[in-house]
Enzyme design. Structure first.
Site: not given
Ligand code: GRF
Length: 210
Positions: A178, A65, A150, A13, A11, A180, A107, A109
């Site tokens: 630097q 699922r 992505d 981010n 976590g 994300e 998202n 990446h």
């Protein structure tokens, strides 16, 4: 902007977004919930420490699922998000959710898409592949999530240099610190202030004065 953040791991981010909101670097925004597929995700502890509702729904708890997807979508819907943020989330997003929240799921990446992305490229694997290829520049990308992995419209990217003695761990840390942790808050702030749109499959950022 009401934001739900989906997490699976540490976590960091999520923390960068929480800090940016608390420090006013993201305006007009509130994280209304954090949802993880992993009950041990430290990201849930980070949410708790900041008084943000946290829930855990794991595919392991369901016979299929499809049943997980239904429960997962209901949990996200219950928070009525304007934006869904994948911050280190490692479960495939239900197709119905992609459809319902078209261009409202983003998202982060840890590579300069289209390099080192797609199925199998997550976490350290991204940086191991970059070092194996000998690239001199890596970075991170924030993009809208579509049916692929992505593959959605790119919103922001930031480059980070590779240094001679880099190990995958050292490179991952530099990319997180630097790139994300700067890009994700920036992207959310732009979206919160109506400055991101999608035209002909490309994300467009309008300048300050509209
Ligand atoms: C990081 O490698 C990030 O690039 C990717 O998922 C991993 C988890 O990061 N999106 P976090 O500390 O859980 O935010």
């Amino acid at each position: 902007l009401e934001v739900v953040v989906l997490v699976s791991g540490g976590g960091t981010n999520l923390q960068a977004v929480i800090d940016a909101i608390e420090e006013g670097r993201i305006t007009n925004t509130r994280i209304t919930g954090v949802l993880s597929n992993n009950k041990n995700a430290f990201a849930l502890e980070r949410a708790k420490r900041h008084g943000i509702a946290g829930r855990c729904i794991s595919p392991k708890d369901f016979a299929s699922r499809e049943e997980f997807n239904k429960e997962f979508m209901e949990a996200v819907d219950s928070w009525k998000p304007d934006l869904i943020v994948l911050a280190g989330f490692l479960v495939v997003i239900p197709p119905a959710m992609i459809e319902k929240y078209r261009n409202r799921i983003i998202n982060i990446h840890p590579s300069l898409i289209p390099s080192f992305c797609g199925t199998g490229f997550y976490g350290l694997k991204v940086h191991e592949a970059a070092l194996a290829r000998g690239v001199k520049v890596v970075g991170a990308t924030v993009h809208f999530v579509d049916e692929g992995t992505d593959t959605g419209p790119i919103i922001l990217q930031k480059a980070v240099e590779v240094k001679a003695e880099d190990t995958p761990e050292v490179l991952q840390k530099r990319v997180m610190e630097q790139a994300e942790w700067k890009l994700l808050p920036q992207a959310i702030n732009l979206i919160a202030n109506g400055r991101v749109s999608v035209r002909d499959g490309l994300a467009v950022i309008s300048c300050e004065n509209g």
